[in-house]
Design a protein around this motif. Structure first.
Motif, short mmCIF file in Angstrom:
data_model
loop_
_atom_site.label_atom_id
_atom_site.label_comp_id
_atom_site.label_asym_id
_atom_site.label_seq_id
_atom_site.Cartn_x
_atom_site.Cartn_y
_atom_site.Cartn_z
N VAL A 209 0.86 -1.20 0.01
CA VAL A 209 0.04 -0.09 0.04
C VAL A 209 0.77 1.27 -0.01
O VAL A 209 1.99 1.10 0.34
CB VAL A 209 -0.99 -0.13 1.49
N THR A 210 0.25 2.33 -0.23
CA THR A 210 1.07 3.49 -0.47
C THR A 210 0.72 4.04 1.32
O THR A 210 0.13 3.96 1.99
CB THR A 210 0.42 4.67 -1.13
N GLU A 212 -0.14 7.15 2.27
CA GLU A 212 -1.60 7.64 2.30
C GLU A 212 -2.60 6.70 2.29
O GLU A 212 -3.93 7.02 2.81
CB GLU A 212 -1.87 8.86 1.12
N GLU A 213 -2.52 5.26 1.99
CA GLU A 213 -3.66 4.35 2.07
C GLU A 213 -3.71 3.77 3.49
O GLU A 213 -4.45 3.03 3.70
CB GLU A 213 -3.53 3.31 1.09
N THR A 214 -2.62 4.05 4.37
CA THR A 214 -2.41 3.21 5.54
C THR A 214 -3.73 3.81 6.37
O THR A 214 -3.86 5.11 6.36
CB THR A 214 -1.08 3.49 5.94
N GLU A 215 -4.13 3.14 7.35
CA GLU A 215 -4.97 3.74 8.18
C GLU A 215 -4.27 4.48 9.37
O GLU A 215 -5.04 5.55 9.82
CB GLU A 215 -5.64 2.57 9.22
N GLN A 218 -4.47 7.67 7.69
CA GLN A 218 -5.84 8.41 7.58
C GLN A 218 -6.40 8.89 8.76
O GLN A 218 -7.03 10.04 8.94
CB GLN A 218 -6.75 7.31 7.01
#
Length: 237
Positions: A209-210, A212-215, A218
């Protein structure tokens, strides 16, 4: 880079019903390709990231209680349940390195005192330093070139400022071209390291994942930008 691939040897597993194969990410593991000098394992608690990291440490010959190949001491329940079922692919293979297991770092510090090796860690007992100072002393004094470093939640003892200091240490070692890191972490600060590979354990299969995609990113961003609303919904709804 030295470690290129982690492969689960399915033919050696007697049953997938028991731990650690009851963990979805481990049960569905085939192989993980390591593409970058810095690789992060991320995921919720219990998703298997520390389990896999510990198995890699065992296959590297490191003490799974924490330490390198020459650190001999015991910690209850430190054995890897997965280690004998994975195979590591190297190019070239290295034997130097270290496994940082945050939860047993106290026992490692005691081991250093017992063998009189304080000189290798800045000349002071790790017990005579704060937890964060002891971690940084380890990074600065024990971590050198041509080695692989496996770190399980190194942020556990580090303030945000100390995490930034650690990123500088990591960068200096990686920039020399002969250090590799695999880090299990919950820290959005550490995950921001440039050009790292981030592998998420949150789904049934391990997925790249990137940032910015990590929880982690976010949730932290949402909290910082909507703190009052977030807390109102969390605490009073």
């Amino acid at each position: 880079m030295f470690l290129k691939r982690i492969t689960l040897q399915h033919e050696r597993i007697p049953t997938f019903r028991d731990y650690p194969f009851s963990i979805p990410s481990i049960r569905h593991l085939d192989q993980v390709d390591i593409k970058s000098p810095v690789t992060f394992f991320v995921g919720e608690n219990g998703t298997g990231k520390s389990t896999l990291l510990e198995a890699v440490a065992e296959q590297c010959g490191f003490n799974t209680a924490g330490g390198g190949r020459n650190n001999y001491y015991d910690v209850h329940a430190s054995e890897s349940a997965l280690g004998k079922y994975i195979r590591l692919s190297w190019l070239p293979k290295v034997t130097n390195g270290f496994f940082l297991r945050s939860e047993s770092f106290y026992q490692f510090a005691s081991h250093v005192d017992d063998v009189g090796a304080q000189g290798a860690y800045g000349g002071r007992s790790l017990h005579e330093q704060s937890h964060g100072e002891a971690f940084l002393s380890l990074f600065l004094n024990r971590f050198t070139g041509r080695a692989i470093y496996l770190l399980d939640e190194p942020e556990a003892a580090l303030s945000p400022q100390r995490q930034l200091s650690f990123l500088k240490v990591l960068h200096d070692l990686v920039s020399s071209g002969d250090s590799q890191f695999i880090i299990a972490t919950h820290s959005p600060i550490l995950l921001g390291y440039p050009d790292a590979t981030i592998l998420s354990f949150d789904e049934e299969t391990i997925q790249e994942v990137t940032y910015e995609e990590t929880e982690h990113y976010q949730l932290t961003r949402y909290f910082l930008e909507n703190r009052k609303r977030f807390l109102r919904e969390l605490l009073y709804s």
